[in-house]
Motif scaffolding. Sequence first.
Motif, PDB file in Angstrom:
ATOM      1  N   THR A   1       0.873  -1.170   0.000  1.00 30.69           N
ATOM      2  CA  THR A   1       0.000   0.000   0.000  1.00 30.69           C
ATOM      3  C   THR A   1       0.909   1.217   0.000  1.00 30.69           C
TER       4      THR A   1
ATOM      5  N   LYS B   1       1.673   2.267  -9.844  1.00 29.88           N
ATOM      6  CA  LYS B   1       0.687   1.261 -10.246  1.00 29.88           C
ATOM      7  C   LYS B   1       1.309   0.236 -11.191  1.00 29.88           C
TER       8      LYS B   1
ATOM      9  N   ASP C   1      -0.175  -2.713  -4.575  1.00 35.58           N
ATOM     10  CA  ASP C   1      -1.532  -3.190  -4.311  1.00 35.58           C
ATOM     11  C   ASP C   1      -2.522  -2.024  -4.319  1.00 35.58           C
ATOM     12  N   LYS C   2      -2.197  -0.957  -3.597  1.00 34.46           N
ATOM     13  CA  LYS C   2      -3.032   0.239  -3.564  1.00 34.46           C
ATOM     14  C   LYS C   2      -2.140   1.469  -3.631  1.00 34.46           C
TER      15      LYS C   2
ATOM     16  N   ILE D   1      -2.340   5.550  -2.767  1.00 33.07           N
ATOM     17  CA  ILE D   1      -3.100   6.609  -2.113  1.00 33.07           C
ATOM     18  C   ILE D   1      -2.367   7.927  -2.312  1.00 33.07           C
TER      19      ILE D   1
ATOM     20  N   ASP E   1      -6.199   5.019  -5.885  1.00 32.00           N
ATOM     21  CA  ASP E   1      -7.316   4.300  -5.276  1.00 32.00           C
ATOM     22  C   ASP E   1      -8.002   5.122  -4.195  1.00 32.00           C
ATOM     23  N   ARG E   2      -7.339   6.188  -3.758  1.00 32.12           N
ATOM     24  CA  ARG E   2      -7.861   6.986  -2.651  1.00 32.12           C
ATOM     25  C   ARG E   2      -7.098   8.307  -2.639  1.00 32.12           C
TER      26      ARG E   2
ATOM     27  N   TYR F   1      -4.099   2.849   6.743  1.00 38.57           N
ATOM     28  CA  TYR F   1      -3.362   1.624   6.408  1.00 38.57           C
ATOM     29  C   TYR F   1      -3.860   0.434   7.233  1.00 38.57           C
TER      30      TYR F   1
END
Length: 325
Positions: free
Chosen positions: A64, A89, A94-95, A97, A133-134, A314
């Motif tokens: 993350t 990415k 995985d993510k 932010i 993703d955020r 997280y």
Amino acid sequence: MLKEHRMALFACTASTDFASKVVETINETKAPEDVVLHLGSSEFTRFSDGEFQPRLTESVRGATVFILQSTYPPTDNLMELLLMIDATKRASADKVIAVMPYFGWARQDRKDKPRVAIGAKLVANLLKAAGADRVMTCDLHAEQIQGFFDFPVDHIYASTVFLPYIKAMHLDNLAIAAPDMGGAKRANSYAKALACPMIICHKTREKANMVSSITAIGEVEGKNIVIVDDMIDTAGTLTKAADVLMEKGALSVRACATHAVLSGKAYDNINNSQIKEVIVTDTIPLTSDPNVDKSKIKVVSMTQTFANIIRKVYNYEPISSEFSF
């Protein structure tokens, strides 16, 4: 064999100092069994034609990843953030932010005249297209910008640091002021939290960054006034409001503004006005020019708040306890 999920935190060039302090704070508050976090290693290559390319110099596979970047000045810093998100990415994170302490283009949140763009919505689309993703940001110019995103937005409030600072000043006859009608909701929240009256300044503009007149609504005489706002740009509105309030009998005028954009003649405008003190956060660093007088400006840090919320996001923990209102 399954590997434990991990956090990674990277900084783009505009927020390296801020990110370093966030990492330091996360490590100070981590549990003994948690791994020590370090600021991710990356490099930026700039080409002679003005293009640039970020590169992660360590693996983020399965992690993350939090990428910190305030988008001021907006153009290059936004593009740098978008490229960094894309690179992350494509490196199989995985993510991803995007942590944007200051969200540039936020003032372009609607069509206020014919045939104009809605810049804030476009930035939201670009962040999604890049692979975010955020988004985590602080004191948006208009809270409804959160609705421009098709993924979660963590909207952080600087009241977390401003309210304790204002209370610590122990000002008698305190009043909170909004610099314009658009800031009335924010000022009302501060006034309620501090149990004091509110004043609203009504302004008219000749053009962008040019205020023609300001009038004050509310009881001004004999008050120690704190103007609250989300940002200071040229400081034209702020300083004119301070001068009007002092003319109407205020004992003193201070200001709390989250984002110290401070463009154009902002520093001179502040120093030449009757405003006593300007309190800002470190979402945007002050100028490093040693010839600029910054004696009226006090910086309070948001790194503790961002560090707490990054850790909680997280770990899938609720973050509402971090907000004063």
